[in-house]
Scaffold this motif. Structure first.
Motif, PDB file in Angstrom:
ATOM      1  N   ALA A  71      15.301  22.920  14.590  1.00 17.24           N
ATOM      2  CA  ALA A  71      15.934  21.653  14.968  1.00 17.24           C
ATOM      3  C   ALA A  71      15.562  20.511  14.025  1.00 17.24           C
ATOM      4  CB  ALA A  71      15.554  21.279  16.400  1.00 17.24           C
ATOM      5  N   LEU A  72      14.464  20.668  13.293  1.00 18.09           N
ATOM      6  CA  LEU A  72      13.997  19.573  12.441  1.00 18.09           C
ATOM      7  C   LEU A  72      14.667  19.600  11.083  1.00 18.09           C
ATOM      8  CD1 LEU A  72      10.128  19.509  13.003  1.00 18.09           C
ATOM      9  CD2 LEU A  72      11.937  18.387  14.331  1.00 18.09           C
ATOM     10  N   SER A  73      15.060  18.423  10.615  1.00 16.44           N
ATOM     11  CA  SER A  73      15.470  18.242   9.224  1.00 16.44           C
ATOM     12  C   SER A  73      14.623  17.115   8.661  1.00 16.44           C
ATOM     13  CB  SER A  73      16.961  17.910   9.125  1.00 16.44           C
ATOM     14  OG  SER A  73      17.278  16.758   9.887  1.00 16.44           O
ATOM     15  N   VAL A  74      13.849  17.403   7.632  1.00 12.01           N
ATOM     16  CA  VAL A  74      12.905  16.435   7.082  1.00 12.01           C
ATOM     17  C   VAL A  74      13.532  15.739   5.884  1.00 12.01           C
ATOM     18  CG1 VAL A  74      10.605  16.094   6.115  1.00 12.01           C
ATOM     19  CG2 VAL A  74      10.965  17.837   7.887  1.00 12.01           C
ATOM     20  N   HIS A  75      13.497  14.412   5.915  1.00 14.50           N
ATOM     21  CA  HIS A  75      14.137  13.602   4.878  1.00 14.50           C
ATOM     22  C   HIS A  75      13.064  12.775   4.161  1.00 14.50           C
ATOM     23  CE1 HIS A  75      18.138  14.456   6.660  1.00 14.50           C
ATOM     24  NE2 HIS A  75      17.442  14.471   7.784  1.00 14.50           N
ATOM     25  N   GLY A  76      12.871  13.060   2.882  1.00  9.27           N
ATOM     26  CA  GLY A  76      11.925  12.287   2.086  1.00  9.27           C
ATOM     27  C   GLY A  76      12.502  10.940   1.710  1.00  9.27           C
ATOM     28  N   GLN A  77      11.705   9.890   1.881  1.00 10.26           N
ATOM     29  CA  GLN A  77      12.156   8.520   1.587  1.00 10.26           C
ATOM     30  C   GLN A  77      11.201   7.860   0.599  1.00 10.26           C
ATOM     31  OE1 GLN A  77      14.989   7.631   2.685  1.00 10.26           O
ATOM     32  NE2 GLN A  77      15.355   9.012   4.425  1.00 10.26           N
ATOM     33  N   ARG A  78      11.773   7.092  -0.306  1.00  8.79           N
ATOM     34  CA  ARG A  78      10.958   6.398  -1.302  1.00  8.79           C
ATOM     35  C   ARG A  78      10.289   5.172  -0.670  1.00  8.79           C
ATOM     36  NH1 ARG A  78      11.483   7.397  -6.609  1.00  8.79           N
ATOM     37  NH2 ARG A  78      10.995   5.225  -7.138  1.00  8.79           N
ATOM     38  N   PRO A  79       8.981   5.026  -0.828  1.00  7.39           N
ATOM     39  CA  PRO A  79       8.314   3.839  -0.305  1.00  7.39           C
ATOM     40  C   PRO A  79       8.907   2.562  -0.886  1.00  7.39           C
ATOM     41  CG  PRO A  79       6.706   5.502  -0.936  1.00  7.39           C
ATOM     42  CD  PRO A  79       8.037   5.984  -1.431  1.00  7.39           C
ATOM     43  N   LEU A  80       9.001   1.539  -0.041  1.00  4.30           N
ATOM     44  CA  LEU A  80       9.498   0.211  -0.389  1.00  4.30           C
ATOM     45  C   LEU A  80      11.012   0.171  -0.610  1.00  4.30           C
ATOM     46  CD1 LEU A  80       6.623  -0.973  -2.760  1.00  4.30           C
ATOM     47  CD2 LEU A  80       7.007  -1.669  -0.384  1.00  4.30           C
ATOM     48  N   GLU A  81      11.701   1.303  -0.324  1.00  4.91           N
ATOM     49  CA  GLU A  81      13.161   1.318  -0.391  1.00  4.91           C
ATOM     50  C   GLU A  81      13.709   1.565   1.008  1.00  4.91           C
ATOM     51  OE1 GLU A  81      14.872   3.861  -3.318  1.00  4.91           O
ATOM     52  OE2 GLU A  81      13.747   2.956  -4.978  1.00  4.91           O
ATOM     53  N   SER A  82      14.566   0.680   1.475  1.00  2.00           N
ATOM     54  CA  SER A  82      15.089   0.781   2.832  1.00  2.00           C
ATOM     55  C   SER A  82      16.091   1.937   2.963  1.00  2.00           C
ATOM     56  CB  SER A  82      15.775  -0.524   3.235  1.00  2.00           C
ATOM     57  OG  SER A  82      14.837  -1.582   3.294  1.00  2.00           O
ATOM     58  N   PHE A  83      16.121   2.515   4.149  1.00  2.00           N
ATOM     59  CA  PHE A  83      17.108   3.524   4.496  1.00  2.00           C
ATOM     60  C   PHE A  83      17.571   3.248   5.925  1.00  2.00           C
ATOM     61  CE2 PHE A  83      12.954   5.145   5.618  1.00  2.00           C
ATOM     62  CZ  PHE A  83      13.124   5.737   6.866  1.00  2.00           C
ATOM     63  N   SER A  84      18.642   3.886   6.321  1.00  2.00           N
ATOM     64  CA  SER A  84      19.213   3.645   7.639  1.00  2.00           C
ATOM     65  C   SER A  84      18.875   4.783   8.591  1.00  2.00           C
ATOM     66  CB  SER A  84      20.728   3.495   7.528  1.00  2.00           C
ATOM     67  OG  SER A  84      21.296   3.265   8.801  1.00  2.00           O
ATOM     68  N   SER A  85      18.477   4.424   9.811  1.00  2.18           N
ATOM     69  CA  SER A  85      18.244   5.413  10.856  1.00  2.18           C
ATOM     70  C   SER A  85      18.447   4.744  12.208  1.00  2.18           C
ATOM     71  CB  SER A  85      16.836   6.008  10.759  1.00  2.18           C
ATOM     72  OG  SER A  85      16.626   6.997  11.750  1.00  2.18           O
ATOM     73  N   CYS A  86      19.224   5.363  13.055  1.00  2.88           N
ATOM     74  CA  CYS A  86      19.499   4.854  14.411  1.00  2.88           C
ATOM     75  C   CYS A  86      20.052   3.428  14.395  1.00  2.88           C
ATOM     76  CB  CYS A  86      18.232   4.930  15.268  1.00  2.88           C
ATOM     77  SG  CYS A  86      17.632   6.607  15.540  1.00  2.88           S
ATOM     78  N   GLY A  87      20.787   3.090  13.355  1.00  5.44           N
ATOM     79  CA  GLY A  87      21.372   1.765  13.249  1.00  5.44           C
ATOM     80  C   GLY A  87      20.415   0.696  12.778  1.00  5.44           C
ATOM     81  N   PHE A  88      19.191   1.091  12.394  1.00  2.08           N
ATOM     82  CA  PHE A  88      18.197   0.149  11.876  1.00  2.08           C
ATOM     83  C   PHE A  88      18.051   0.308  10.366  1.00  2.08           C
ATOM     84  CE2 PHE A  88      16.290   1.038  16.198  1.00  2.08           C
ATOM     85  CZ  PHE A  88      16.513  -0.226  16.721  1.00  2.08           C
ATOM     86  N   ASP A  89      17.588  -0.756   9.698  1.00  2.00           N
ATOM     87  CA  ASP A  89      17.104  -0.667   8.327  1.00  2.00           C
ATOM     88  C   ASP A  89      15.606  -0.412   8.401  1.00  2.00           C
ATOM     89  OD1 ASP A  89      19.554  -1.169   7.068  1.00  2.00           O
ATOM     90  OD2 ASP A  89      19.298  -3.330   7.305  1.00  2.00           O
ATOM     91  N   VAL A  90      15.154   0.674   7.795  1.00  2.00           N
ATOM     92  CA  VAL A  90      13.769   1.122   7.911  1.00  2.00           C
ATOM     93  C   VAL A  90      13.150   1.198   6.520  1.00  2.00           C
ATOM     94  CG1 VAL A  90      12.239   2.944   8.737  1.00  2.00           C
ATOM     95  CG2 VAL A  90      14.394   2.484   9.947  1.00  2.00           C
ATOM     96  N   THR A  91      11.906   0.759   6.405  1.00  2.00           N
ATOM     97  CA  THR A  91      11.194   0.812   5.129  1.00  2.00           C
ATOM     98  C   THR A  91       9.766   1.287   5.350  1.00  2.00           C
ATOM     99  OG1 THR A  91      12.459  -1.133   4.408  1.00  2.00           O
ATOM    100  CG2 THR A  91      10.591  -0.466   3.037  1.00  2.00           C
ATOM    101  N   PHE A  92       9.342   2.290   4.596  1.00  2.00           N
ATOM    102  CA  PHE A  92       7.936   2.673   4.557  1.00  2.00           C
ATOM    103  C   PHE A  92       7.227   1.792   3.529  1.00  2.00           C
ATOM    104  CE2 PHE A  92       9.607   6.850   6.056  1.00  2.00           C
ATOM    105  CZ  PHE A  92       8.811   6.986   7.191  1.00  2.00           C
TER     106      PHE A  92
END
Length: 272
Positions: A125-146
């Motif tokens: 059931a899991l799909s893992v998505h790598g995200q670049r730190p300090l770059e925003s991405f979208s999830s659940c209608g939010f802008d998210v940044t690590f």
């Protein structure tokens, strides 16, 4: 944005198993708990939910608090108390996107995303998505940044979650030495959740003492990995948050201080 603090404790939680200190005793007597760290964030416009860190107390947290199972999850780092609840995805989800930083950790030779992907490869059931730190991405209608923070020896990240009219900032597990660019991203939040594992006075009991002392000599870091209460409040002043709650709290606070403002407990809910 509706924010529910599912878990506000450190690795052992409060009350700590087998501990009869005054703080743990007070927690038991008053039915107060700080389970291992996790935050539930609901998008009220889309009715989607985002889970920040997958606590090993996942099952109990979702049974105890009136929140929906998440539509996606974030993992800030690979320590047990922030990751190992992800196994609860078994038979609960048909599809759960999990977002984590894709920056390679010199200590492990792999990113947080790589570690999550490898450890839970048996969960279809899991799909893992790598995200670049300090770059925003979208999830659940939010802008998210690590945002990179400082939690040696491993890489670790805070999180900024934004909608059109609200901003949540979470420091993640960190000492006071957060990089300037990350501080800028964490600034001006409607709600700041800041790591504050112990009072500064308790640094005398840590083998490494404290660090990042202020002008009066008060340590803002407990040992090397976490902020003191004083350090977290100093950071909050600098960042200019509208409201601050201190999380990742240990049972090392004296009983008469352990449940006072602004130390959070499980179940608190905020609408931003």
């Amino acid at each position: 944005m509706e924010v529910t603090l599912l878990g506000t404790g450190d690795t052992t939680g409060t009350p700590t198993v087998g501990c009869d200190c005054d703080t743990c005793t007070t927690a038991r007597e008053n039915g107060v708990e700080r389970s291992r760290f996790s935050v539930h964030v609901r998008n009220e416009r889309t009715d989607e939910s985002l889970l920040v860190d997958t606590s090993p107390d996942f099952r109990r947290q979702f049974l105890d608090h009136d929140v929906a199972l998440p539509d996606a999850a974030l993992v800030t780092h690979i320590h047990f108390d922030h990751l190992d609840g992800l196994g609860n995805a078994f038979r609960l989800f048909s599809d759960l996107p999990v977002h984590a930083a894709n920056e390679t950790d010199p200590k492990t030779g792999e990113s947080v995303a790589d570690t999550v992907r490898g450890k839970y490869d048996y969960l279809d059931a899991l799909s893992v998505h790598g995200q670049r730190p300090l770059e925003s991405f979208s999830s659940c209608g939010f802008d998210v940044t690590f945002v990179p923070v400082s939690h040696p020896p491993l890489v670790c990240y805070g999180v900024v979650i934004e909608s059109d009219d609200a901003k949540l900032a979470i420091t993640g597990d960190t000492n006071y030495g957060i990089p300037d660019e990350s501080r800028a991203r964490l600034a001006d939040a409607d709600l700041l959740l800041a790591d504050a594992i112990a009072p500064a006075a308790f640094c005398e009991h840590h083998p490494l003492g404290g660090d990042h002392h202020d002008a009066d000599g008060t340590p803002r870091t407990f040992g090397t990995k976490h902020m003191t209460c004083e350090g977290a409040l100093s950071l909050a002043d600098e960042l200019g948050a509208t409201e601050t709650r201190l999380v990742h709290v240990s049972h090392f606070f004296p009983a008469d201080e352990a449940f006072a403002e602004p130390l959070a407990v499980d179940g608190e809910r905020y609408v931003l």
